[in-house]
Design an enzyme around this catalytic site. Structure first.
Site, short mmCIF file in Angstrom:
data_model
loop_
_atom_site.label_atom_id
_atom_site.label_comp_id
_atom_site.label_asym_id
_atom_site.label_seq_id
_atom_site.Cartn_x
_atom_site.Cartn_y
_atom_site.Cartn_z
N SER A 49 -1.31 9.00 0.97
CA SER A 49 -1.43 9.53 -0.55
C SER A 49 -2.22 10.79 -0.60
O SER A 49 -3.03 11.05 0.35
CB SER A 49 -2.26 8.35 -1.37
OG SER A 49 -1.47 7.14 -1.48
N1 SAH Z 1 -2.66 3.48 1.24
C1 SAH Z 1 -1.99 4.16 2.23
C2 SAH Z 1 -0.70 4.68 1.72
C3 SAH Z 1 0.38 3.58 1.12
S1 SAH Z 1 2.01 4.06 1.26
C4 SAH Z 1 -2.67 5.19 3.09
O1 SAH Z 1 -3.90 5.72 2.84
O2 SAH Z 1 -2.16 5.88 3.90
C5 SAH Z 1 2.62 2.63 0.55
C6 SAH Z 1 2.45 1.57 1.62
O3 SAH Z 1 2.89 0.35 0.91
C7 SAH Z 1 3.59 1.63 2.73
O4 SAH Z 1 3.15 1.60 4.13
C8 SAH Z 1 4.54 0.14 2.46
O5 SAH Z 1 4.90 -0.16 3.86
C9 SAH Z 1 3.70 -0.58 1.98
N2 SAH Z 1 4.08 -1.61 1.01
C10 SAH Z 1 5.27 -1.46 0.07
N3 SAH Z 1 5.40 -2.74 -0.42
C11 SAH Z 1 4.55 -3.48 0.10
C12 SAH Z 1 4.20 -4.89 -0.21
N4 SAH Z 1 4.99 -5.76 -0.95
N5 SAH Z 1 2.95 -5.51 0.43
C13 SAH Z 1 2.41 -4.70 1.29
N6 SAH Z 1 2.68 -3.56 1.68
C14 SAH Z 1 3.66 -2.95 0.77
#
Ligand code: SAH
Length: 271
Positions: free
Chosen positions: A110
């Site tokens: 993000s």
């Molecule tokens: N917070 C992260 C960025 C998140 S990107 C950072 O600091 O880099 C969004 C993430 O959510 C991705 O890695 C994706 O695999 C995950 N994601 C999507 N759906 C999800 C779910 N149901 N449970 C857990 N993770 C999930």
């Protein structure tokens, strides 16, 4: 609270406006994030000699302070965590641009503004001030690169970070261990729309992916006075939403418009 202006999309390409340039940092103000690591200078070296990203990191924090997030402890944490270690090698030069960056597997780290804003809304520093003897417990849904988890840990929280993608989770786990966060962050694999009951109740839950609606298990896993920060809305755009639990009373407030990658799971979007 009034929603802030629409920020750049989470998926925007690097190099957008607002990217701090090297060497632009100066020492911060009273709430400066300038006490960054990187050497005491006792050997006569300037900290920037040992940490080539220090100036850019401090410039990022200075820019963040002017665009909204003000919590000095959150900004200090962002001044200490080396964001360049959470992005792919080819994007390191963009690590301190205020935009989301690809981390592979169709996912993004993000943008710094969003990380600062969500962390500020979570309110962990206030909890620590109220009871310094207790580490707040946090659940980070969507580990991705592990950066958000590192920021929470840097703020003194005990963190469970969950991702549905085992490969991303493993990479993040290795990164976090290399930076010494492994004693405070536990990476787990699963559907974060169900939360992670083993670590509940949580003082803070932050979701780094877009949810079509607030998943009930996340609210159920909040501690008393706990907060859930989650982008809610259709795939195209969402609103940062904060759910607070006080006893049996659940309150909900909306903040900044934003655009995240989808939360895919039983109580999220279909895969
Ligand atoms: N917070 C992260 C960025 C998140 S990107 C950072 O600091 O880099 C969004 C993430 O959510 C991705 O890695 C994706 O695999 C995950 N994601 C999507 N759906 C999800 C779910 N149901 N449970 C857990 N993770 C999930």
């Amino acid at each position: 609270m009034t929603p802030a202006e629409l920020r750049p999309r989470e998926g925007d390409a690097p190099g957008g406006p607002g990217g701090p340039g090297p060497g632009a940092a100066g020492p911060g103000g009273a709430d400066q994030a300038g006490d960054a690591p990187g050497g005491s200078g006792s050997d006569g070296k300037h900290p920037a000699d040992e940490d080539p990203f220090l100036a850019r990191r401090l410039a990022m924090v200075r820019d963040l302070r002017t665009t909204g997030p003000r919590d000095p402890e959150v900004l200090d944490a962002m001044a200490r965590v080396p964001r360049e270690r959470f992005v792919p090698p080819e994007l390191v030069r963009h690590a301190y641009d205020d935009c989301a960056l690809g981390i592979g597997h169709g996912q993004t780290i993000s943008q710094p503004y969003i990380v600062a804003r969500m962390t500020e809304l979570l309110g962990l520093p206030a909890l620590r001030r109220r009871d310094p003897s207790r580490r707040p417990r946090a659940l980070d849904v969507g580990t991705g690169s592990g950066y958000q988890a590192a920021i929470l840990a840097e703020l003194g929280a005990e963190v469970v970070s969950i991702d549905r993608d085992a490969a991303l989770s493993r990479l993040a786990e290795e990164r976090l261990a290399a930076l010494g966060f492994d004693d405070r962050v536990r990476c787990v694999v699963g559907d974060g729309t169900e939360g992670w009951p083993d670590g509940a109740p949580y003082d803070g839950i932050v979701v780094g992916a877009a949810a079509p609606a607030i998943p009930d298990p996340l609210v159920a896993q909040l501690a008393d006075n706990g907060r859930l920060v989650i982008p809610v809305g259709p795939r195209e755009y969402q609103v940062l939403t904060v759910v607070t639990r006080a006893g049996r009373r659940i309150e909900q407030h909306t903040y900044d418009p934003c655009v995240f990658v989808p939360l895919v799971g039983r109580l999220g979007f279909p895969g």
